[in-house]
Design a protein around this motif. Sequence first.
Motif: not given
Length: 150
Positions: A119-124, A126-127, A63, A67, A143, A60
């Motif tokens: 927002r830069l990470a994206g939802p997947d 970030l989860d 990744e 991003r 969140r 993580e």
Amino acid sequence: MQSLTARVPAAATATAEPDTPYVRMLEQVRYNGAYATRERAEEVVTAVLAALGRRVTGEERVELAARLPREAARIFAAEAPVAEPMTGWGFVRDLADRTGGSLATTRWDVGSVLGVVARLAGPDLLDRVIAQLPSGYGILFGRAELIQAA
């Protein structure tokens, strides 16, 4: 009341070209945090990303750095992760201690930066980042954090 500017040096982006991904990130943070100047937003970004870099590990971490804009990724990756777990509230307290800011302004700063990072990470991604961190980080990223009953 001191702000994050008290002890956090600005990143080397005073020479950043206009309209680069990093400058756009700074402007988003500036808008979200209602900071008067881009320099102030940069100080906040530097402090929060360095603190986050001490918390995120593994794939993580790699990744997320990929991003972020290059300058932001350098700030984030420059900090070695620490082994001790720290809740989201502990993260805010630790950052306030390091920067000399109040808890309230530091919480505001963290939310201003991590909302853009989310927002830069994206939802997947970030989860996955939130799942590896102790409780309390979800709200810092904007969140809701639901707790299951035992």
